[in-house]
Design an enzyme around this catalytic site. Structure first.
Site, PDB file in Angstrom:
ATOM      1  N   PHE A 150       8.607 -15.254 -70.412  1.00 17.44           N
ATOM      2  CA  PHE A 150       9.985 -15.727 -70.363  1.00 17.44           C
ATOM      3  C   PHE A 150      10.469 -15.701 -68.916  1.00 17.44           C
ATOM      4  CE2 PHE A 150      14.550 -15.690 -70.790  1.00 17.44           C
ATOM      5  CZ  PHE A 150      14.717 -16.701 -71.712  1.00 17.44           C
ATOM      6  N   VAL A 151      10.887 -16.859 -68.418  1.00 19.76           N
ATOM      7  CA  VAL A 151      11.291 -16.973 -67.005  1.00 19.76           C
ATOM      8  C   VAL A 151      12.745 -17.428 -66.894  1.00 19.76           C
ATOM      9  CG1 VAL A 151       8.949 -17.447 -66.181  1.00 19.76           C
ATOM     10  CG2 VAL A 151      10.406 -19.344 -66.885  1.00 19.76           C
ATOM     11  N   ASP A 167       7.872 -25.253 -74.059  1.00 18.75           N
ATOM     12  CA  ASP A 167       7.478 -23.966 -74.642  1.00 18.75           C
ATOM     13  C   ASP A 167       6.848 -24.227 -76.010  1.00 18.75           C
ATOM     14  OD1 ASP A 167       7.276 -21.270 -75.243  1.00 18.75           O
ATOM     15  OD2 ASP A 167       9.391 -20.988 -75.670  1.00 18.75           O
TER      16      ASP A 167
HETATM   17  P1  IMP Z   1      10.854 -25.425 -76.823  1.00 19.50           P
HETATM   18  O1  IMP Z   1      11.697 -26.257 -77.747  1.00 19.50           O
HETATM   19  O2  IMP Z   1      10.382 -24.148 -77.488  1.00 19.50           O
HETATM   20  O3  IMP Z   1       9.736 -26.171 -76.143  1.00 19.50           O
HETATM   21  O4  IMP Z   1      11.796 -24.848 -75.708  1.00 19.50           O
HETATM   22  C1  IMP Z   1      12.488 -25.631 -74.886  1.00 19.50           C
HETATM   23  C2  IMP Z   1      13.781 -24.964 -74.482  1.00 19.50           C
HETATM   24  O5  IMP Z   1      13.806 -23.557 -74.703  1.00 19.50           O
HETATM   25  C3  IMP Z   1      13.919 -25.153 -73.002  1.00 19.50           C
HETATM   26  O6  IMP Z   1      14.575 -26.365 -72.708  1.00 19.50           O
HETATM   27  C4  IMP Z   1      14.666 -23.931 -72.572  1.00 19.50           C
HETATM   28  O7  IMP Z   1      16.056 -24.167 -72.641  1.00 19.50           O
HETATM   29  C5  IMP Z   1      14.290 -22.864 -73.573  1.00 19.50           C
HETATM   30  N1  IMP Z   1      13.208 -21.992 -73.044  1.00 19.50           N
HETATM   31  C6  IMP Z   1      11.917 -21.952 -73.429  1.00 19.50           C
HETATM   32  N2  IMP Z   1      11.218 -21.050 -72.715  1.00 19.50           N
HETATM   33  C7  IMP Z   1      12.091 -20.503 -71.847  1.00 19.50           C
HETATM   34  C8  IMP Z   1      11.969 -19.503 -70.814  1.00 19.50           C
HETATM   35  O8  IMP Z   1      10.913 -18.938 -70.529  1.00 19.50           O
HETATM   36  N3  IMP Z   1      13.114 -19.227 -70.136  1.00 19.50           N
HETATM   37  C9  IMP Z   1      14.310 -19.823 -70.385  1.00 19.50           C
HETATM   38  N4  IMP Z   1      14.470 -20.767 -71.327  1.00 19.50           N
HETATM   39  C10 IMP Z   1      13.361 -21.107 -72.045  1.00 19.50           C
END
Ligand code: IMP
Ligand code: MG
Length: 185
Positions: free
Chosen positions: A152-153, A102
């Site tokens: 968001f999924v 993300d």
């Molecule tokens: P990042 O650090 O923002 O890349 O996010 C990584 C973590 O955020 C993932 O391992 C997920 O646990 C959580 N996350 C990010 N986007 C989503 C989503 O759309 N649904 C559920 N969890 C998410």
């Protein structure tokens, strides 16, 4: 739980046949190399279980805890990491597994920790989902099962406030479900 979804993006059969392809590529790339799969908890658990059983190579499995989300659907911006098992990383080819890319903060933090605290032969990343968006941290995954929009999924390991991880498909929650949870109902 399915009733809480606005729509389904990927059903279980679609996910599993994509994992067949991904696992075949990973198997070709790591044949003959000492491989450690480092799964980022908890989101990658379901993905990890299905992917690893499709990779017929000798490998070691290690897990690291990472948390950046509370109950919200946006990243808190701070990633807390648990302990790394150095003996499973030193001199080995490390393949990180995460549920979703993300903002990029989680993957960037884990890559930084692995390369700072251990001496792996190589580090690559594999994610189930990658959101098409501008990332806060410039990081990319080497293996991606599916690309999605900036939504968001939940399901197949992905949670909303700890719920929906055991949903076999991946989908988008209804707005009223998100609103109700935000209001604490
Ligand atoms: P990042 O650090 O923002 O890349 O996010 C990584 C973590 O955020 C993932 O391992 C997920 O646990 C959580 N996350 C990010 N986007 C989503 C989503 O759309 N649904 C559920 N969890 C998410
Ligand atoms: Mg999560």
């Amino acid at each position: 739980m399915r009733n809480d979804l606005e729509c389904t993006l990927f059903d279980e059969d679609v996910i599993l046949s994509r994992l067949d392809q991904l696992a075949a590529t990973i198997t070709d790339d790591y044949r003959g190399k000492p491989l450690t799969v480092l799964a980022i908890l908890h989101g990658s658990l379901v993905f990890m279980a299905d992917l690893l059983r499709r990779i017929p190579l000798p490998l070691q499995l290690s897990c690291v805890q990472a948390a950046s989300y509370g109950n919200a659907t946006v990243s808190s911006g701070v990633v807390q990491l648990g302990q790394l098992e150095r003996e499973l990383l030193d001199g080995r080819h490390v393949l990180l597994l995460d549920d979703i890319l993300d903002s990029g903060l989680t993957l960037a933090s884990v890559i930084e920790a692995v390369t700072n605290k251990a001496e792996p032969a190589s580090v690559r990343a594999c994610v189930l989902l990658a959101k098409r968006k501008l990332r806060e941290q410039e990081v990319s995954a080497d293996y991606i099962a599916f690309e999605i929009g900036d939504e968001f999924v939940v399901g197949y390991g992905l949670d909303y406030g700890g719920h929906y991880r055991n949903l076999p498909c991946i989908g988008i929650l209804k707005n009223e479900v998100l609103a109700a949870a935000t209001l604490g109902e």
